[in-house]
Design a protein around this motif. Structure first.
Motif, PDB file in Angstrom:
ATOM      1  N   GLY A 247      59.809  38.079  94.732  1.00 31.03           N
ATOM      2  CA  GLY A 247      61.190  37.618  94.779  1.00 31.03           C
ATOM      3  C   GLY A 247      61.366  36.476  95.767  1.00 31.03           C
ATOM      4  O   GLY A 247      60.415  35.984  96.378  1.00 31.03           O
ATOM      5  N   ALA A 248      62.619  36.063  95.928  1.00 28.40           N
ATOM      6  CA  ALA A 248      62.932  35.022  96.901  1.00 28.40           C
ATOM      7  C   ALA A 248      62.853  35.601  98.305  1.00 28.40           C
ATOM      8  O   ALA A 248      63.271  36.743  98.543  1.00 28.40           O
ATOM      9  N   VAL A 249      62.301  34.834  99.232  1.00 28.57           N
ATOM     10  CA  VAL A 249      62.154  35.302 100.612  1.00 28.57           C
ATOM     11  C   VAL A 249      62.770  34.278 101.556  1.00 28.57           C
ATOM     12  O   VAL A 249      62.811  33.086 101.258  1.00 28.57           O
ATOM     13  N   THR A 250      63.270  34.749 102.679  1.00 29.49           N
ATOM     14  CA  THR A 250      63.865  33.835 103.656  1.00 29.49           C
ATOM     15  C   THR A 250      62.804  33.121 104.481  1.00 29.49           C
ATOM     16  O   THR A 250      63.052  32.035 104.999  1.00 29.49           O
ATOM     17  N   ASP A 251      61.629  33.717 104.614  1.00 30.05           N
ATOM     18  CA  ASP A 251      60.542  33.107 105.377  1.00 30.05           C
ATOM     19  C   ASP A 251      59.259  33.264 104.581  1.00 30.05           C
ATOM     20  O   ASP A 251      58.737  34.380 104.426  1.00 30.05           O
ATOM     21  N   VAL A 252      58.744  32.158 104.071  1.00 36.22           N
ATOM     22  CA  VAL A 252      57.571  32.215 103.208  1.00 36.22           C
ATOM     23  C   VAL A 252      56.274  32.189 104.006  1.00 36.22           C
ATOM     24  O   VAL A 252      55.192  32.438 103.451  1.00 36.22           O
ATOM     25  N   ARG A 253      56.328  31.952 105.297  1.00 35.56           N
ATOM     26  CA  ARG A 253      55.099  31.794 106.080  1.00 35.56           C
ATOM     27  C   ARG A 253      54.190  33.024 106.043  1.00 35.56           C
ATOM     28  O   ARG A 253      52.955  32.858 105.932  1.00 35.56           O
ATOM     29  N   PRO A 254      54.712  34.249 106.117  1.00 40.45           N
ATOM     30  CA  PRO A 254      53.794  35.395 106.035  1.00 40.45           C
ATOM     31  C   PRO A 254      52.977  35.429 104.745  1.00 40.45           C
ATOM     32  O   PRO A 254      51.820  35.883 104.749  1.00 40.45           O
ATOM     33  N   TRP A 255      53.547  34.946 103.663  1.00 45.78           N
ATOM     34  CA  TRP A 255      52.803  34.925 102.407  1.00 45.78           C
ATOM     35  C   TRP A 255      51.697  33.883 102.442  1.00 45.78           C
ATOM     36  O   TRP A 255      50.580  34.138 101.960  1.00 45.78           O
ATOM     37  N   TYR A 256      51.993  32.699 102.966  1.00 44.42           N
ATOM     38  CA  TYR A 256      50.929  31.697 103.092  1.00 44.42           C
ATOM     39  C   TYR A 256      49.792  32.238 103.968  1.00 44.42           C
ATOM     40  O   TYR A 256      48.611  32.092 103.634  1.00 44.42           O
ATOM     41  N   ARG A 257      50.147  32.838 105.099  1.00 48.20           N
ATOM     42  CA  ARG A 257      49.128  33.290 106.045  1.00 48.20           C
ATOM     43  C   ARG A 257      48.314  34.463 105.507  1.00 48.20           C
ATOM     44  O   ARG A 257      47.158  34.660 105.905  1.00 48.20           O
ATOM     45  N   ALA A 258      48.914  35.244 104.583  1.00 50.58           N
ATOM     46  CA  ALA A 258      48.186  36.367 103.983  1.00 50.58           C
ATOM     47  C   ALA A 258      47.269  35.927 102.854  1.00 50.58           C
ATOM     48  O   ALA A 258      46.395  36.696 102.426  1.00 50.58           O
ATOM     49  N   ALA A 259      47.449  34.701 102.372  1.00 46.93           N
ATOM     50  CA  ALA A 259      46.742  34.243 101.176  1.00 46.93           C
ATOM     51  C   ALA A 259      45.303  33.836 101.479  1.00 46.93           C
ATOM     52  O   ALA A 259      45.010  33.245 102.523  1.00 46.93           O
ATOM     53  N   ASP A 260      44.415  34.116 100.545  1.00 45.64           N
ATOM     54  CA  ASP A 260      43.090  33.500 100.535  1.00 45.64           C
ATOM     55  C   ASP A 260      43.169  32.124  99.867  1.00 45.64           C
ATOM     56  O   ASP A 260      42.389  31.234 100.196  1.00 45.64           O
ATOM     57  N   LEU A 261      44.100  31.986  98.931  1.00 45.60           N
ATOM     58  CA  LEU A 261      44.241  30.751  98.167  1.00 45.60           C
ATOM     59  C   LEU A 261      45.690  30.642  97.710  1.00 45.60           C
ATOM     60  O   LEU A 261      46.269  31.627  97.247  1.00 45.60           O
ATOM     61  N   VAL A 262      46.269  29.455  97.843  1.00 44.31           N
ATOM     62  CA  VAL A 262      47.622  29.189  97.348  1.00 44.31           C
ATOM     63  C   VAL A 262      47.502  28.269  96.133  1.00 44.31           C
ATOM     64  O   VAL A 262      46.833  27.235  96.184  1.00 44.31           O
ATOM     65  N   VAL A 263      48.136  28.673  95.034  1.00 45.72           N
ATOM     66  CA  VAL A 263      48.017  27.957  93.761  1.00 45.72           C
ATOM     67  C   VAL A 263      49.392  27.498  93.310  1.00 45.72           C
ATOM     68  O   VAL A 263      50.364  28.264  93.374  1.00 45.72           O
ATOM     69  N   LEU A 264      49.488  26.246  92.858  1.00 42.28           N
ATOM     70  CA  LEU A 264      50.715  25.746  92.245  1.00 42.28           C
ATOM     71  C   LEU A 264      50.343  25.056  90.931  1.00 42.28           C
ATOM     72  O   LEU A 264      49.905  23.903  90.921  1.00 42.28           O
ATOM     73  N   PRO A 265      50.528  25.759  89.789  1.00 38.45           N
ATOM     74  CA  PRO A 265      50.083  25.237  88.494  1.00 38.45           C
ATOM     75  C   PRO A 265      51.171  24.451  87.747  1.00 38.45           C
ATOM     76  O   PRO A 265      51.399  24.650  86.554  1.00 38.45           O
ATOM     77  N   SER A 266      51.848  23.543  88.425  1.00 38.64           N
ATOM     78  CA  SER A 266      53.028  22.857  87.876  1.00 38.64           C
ATOM     79  C   SER A 266      52.702  22.021  86.640  1.00 38.64           C
ATOM     80  O   SER A 266      51.598  21.496  86.485  1.00 38.64           O
ATOM     81  N   ARG A 267      53.722  21.869  85.797  1.00 40.67           N
ATOM     82  CA  ARG A 267      53.632  20.955  84.664  1.00 40.67           C
ATOM     83  C   ARG A 267      54.067  19.545  85.038  1.00 40.67           C
ATOM     84  O   ARG A 267      53.634  18.576  84.426  1.00 40.67           O
ATOM     85  N   TRP A 268      54.959  19.426  86.002  1.00 35.56           N
ATOM     86  CA  TRP A 268      55.346  18.114  86.531  1.00 35.56           C
ATOM     87  C   TRP A 268      55.910  18.301  87.927  1.00 35.56           C
ATOM     88  O   TRP A 268      56.405  19.372  88.271  1.00 35.56           O
ATOM     89  N   GLU A 269      55.813  17.255  88.729  1.00 36.78           N
ATOM     90  CA  GLU A 269      56.347  17.252  90.090  1.00 36.78           C
ATOM     91  C   GLU A 269      56.597  15.786  90.486  1.00 36.78           C
ATOM     92  O   GLU A 269      56.233  14.859  89.754  1.00 36.78           O
ATOM     93  N   GLY A 270      57.192  15.613  91.676  1.00 36.39           N
ATOM     94  CA  GLY A 270      57.191  14.314  92.333  1.00 36.39           C
ATOM     95  C   GLY A 270      56.168  14.358  93.450  1.00 36.39           C
ATOM     96  O   GLY A 270      55.226  13.577  93.505  1.00 36.39           O
TER      97      GLY A 270
END
Length: 377
Positions: A247-270
């Motif tokens: 879900g939505a979280v107010t502080d995303v840092r714990p999730w980044y720090r818990a990750a072995d790998l962060v993935v963003l499979p976007s179809r488009w971005e800037g």
């Protein structure tokens, strides 16, 4: 307390719809820097977390009722904005994302310096006749932007290829490197984290289609989708038991720090913020080769950290390979942190935008904004 009309400092109006996610983060970062620099800042938006955050920083906030997508209500939205502009009388208007860029340019029509920042082009988000209409508008509306601010060279190149003739400035996205910092990862099964709005743009469906192959090669791997959005129900139907919807979280840092790998499979971005945040936290990232992705990565990372968009097989292979190579992940994470510190610190971004404002406002008296005529005139 509002300043008096005789206050000599320029007033900047940030106009935005949407009011959450990366766009809101960029607006709040700029607002904070501009207030610190002594500018008067007004944020006009339909409420939400952006309005709350801007008020907390000390900015003036004006409500502007507007839907996220263009529709039959657009003329009324432009009329409301025209009245708001007449009240605020900004020296400069900075419109963020497609909807605010559309309504803002129709209301201002070049009367005061106007920056349009697409945060990914509107015509990439849709298809068929809608994409053709969006592209026609971007070509036409460019005449009412004193500058189009792109967050990556790739985003600028996409606009040029599409025939949008504008005065472009590229200001790469930045993040608060004092807020996003490394932390200890708890000992646990391999964890992949994907942070972003649950929607077609962010490509979580592609990641979920890739996930069975990842599990075949790394059976104890787990996946966390952090965020909410319109596609949540459909994504849940695709997800096996090893996938967590955080879900939505107010502080995303714990999730980044818990990750072995962060993935963003976007179809488009800037230029997406999530990979920059993850790199600042010392975590390796895997992204799809869309606008801004290569420019987000440190030199040499593309061979390990970049895959084509919309291809579950390629994504699965890259995810599994990185999960199975802890030494490579550690090296990529350390290099990523150093790269973000040197290239994507939000202070660099804010100063680049400030220099652009100075250029557009330099040497001229403050404009008294008079904008009373109908949008049909």
């Amino acid at each position: 307390m509002h300043r008096s009309a005789t206050d000599p400092r320029p007033r900047v109006l940030h106009l935005t719809q949407p009011v959450g996610g990366g766009v809101a983060r960029v607006v709040l970062d700029l607002t904070k820097a501009q207030l610190t620099a002594g500018l008067r800042v007004t944020v006009a938006c339909p409420g939400g977390e952006l309005a709350e955050g801007a008020r907390a920083l000390g900015a003036e906030v004006r409500g502007w009722r507007a839907d996220r997508s263009p529709g039959a209500g657009l003329p009324d939205e432009v009329r409301r904005l025209t009245r708001l502009l007449d009240e605020v009388r900004p020296a400069l208007v900075h419109a963020h994302s497609a909807k605010a860029g559309l309504a803002g340019r129709l209301a201002v029509r070049g009367r005061v310096p106007t920056l349009f920042q697409p945060h990914a082009w509107s015509f990439e988000a849709v298809g068929g006749a809608t994409a053709a209409l969006a592209l026609r508008w971007e070509r036409w509306g460019a005449r009412w932007a004193h500058r189009v601010v792109c967050v990556s060279e790739a985003e600028r190149a996409t606009g040029v290829r599409a025939g949008i003739r504008a005065r472009y400035t590229v200001v790469p996205n930045g993040i608060d490197t004092g807020h996003f910092t490394p932390g200890n990862r708890p000992a646990a099964a391999p964890l992949v984290v994907c942070v972003g709005r649950l929607c077609r743009q962010k490509g979580q469906d592609v990641l979920l289609r890739a996930w069975p192959e990842v599990l075949r090669r790394v059976p104890d791997a787990r996946l966390a989708l952090v965020g909410d959005g319109p596609d949540e129900a459909a994504l849940r139907r695709l997800a096996p038991a090893s996938v967590e919807f955080a879900g939505a979280v107010t502080d995303v840092r714990p999730w980044y720090r818990a990750a072995d790998l962060v993935v963003l499979p976007s179809r488009w971005e800037g230029m997406a913020l999530a990979p920059l945040e993850a790199l600042a936290c010392g975590r390796p990232v895997l992204v799809t080769d869309v606008d801004g992705a290569r420019e987000s990565l440190p030199p040499g990372h593309a061979a390990h950290c970049l895959v084509p968009p919309g291809r579950p097989g390629a994504l699965a292979g890259a995810v599994a390979a990185l999960l199975l190579d802890p030494e490579l992940r550690a090296s990529l994470g350390g290099q990523g942190r150093r790269h973000v510190l040197s290239t994507h610190d939000v202070r660099r971004t804010a100063e680049a935008v400030a220099e652009l404002y100075r250029e557009l406002l330099g040497g001229r008296p403050l404009v008294s904004f008079e904008c009373r005529e109908s949008i049909h005139s």
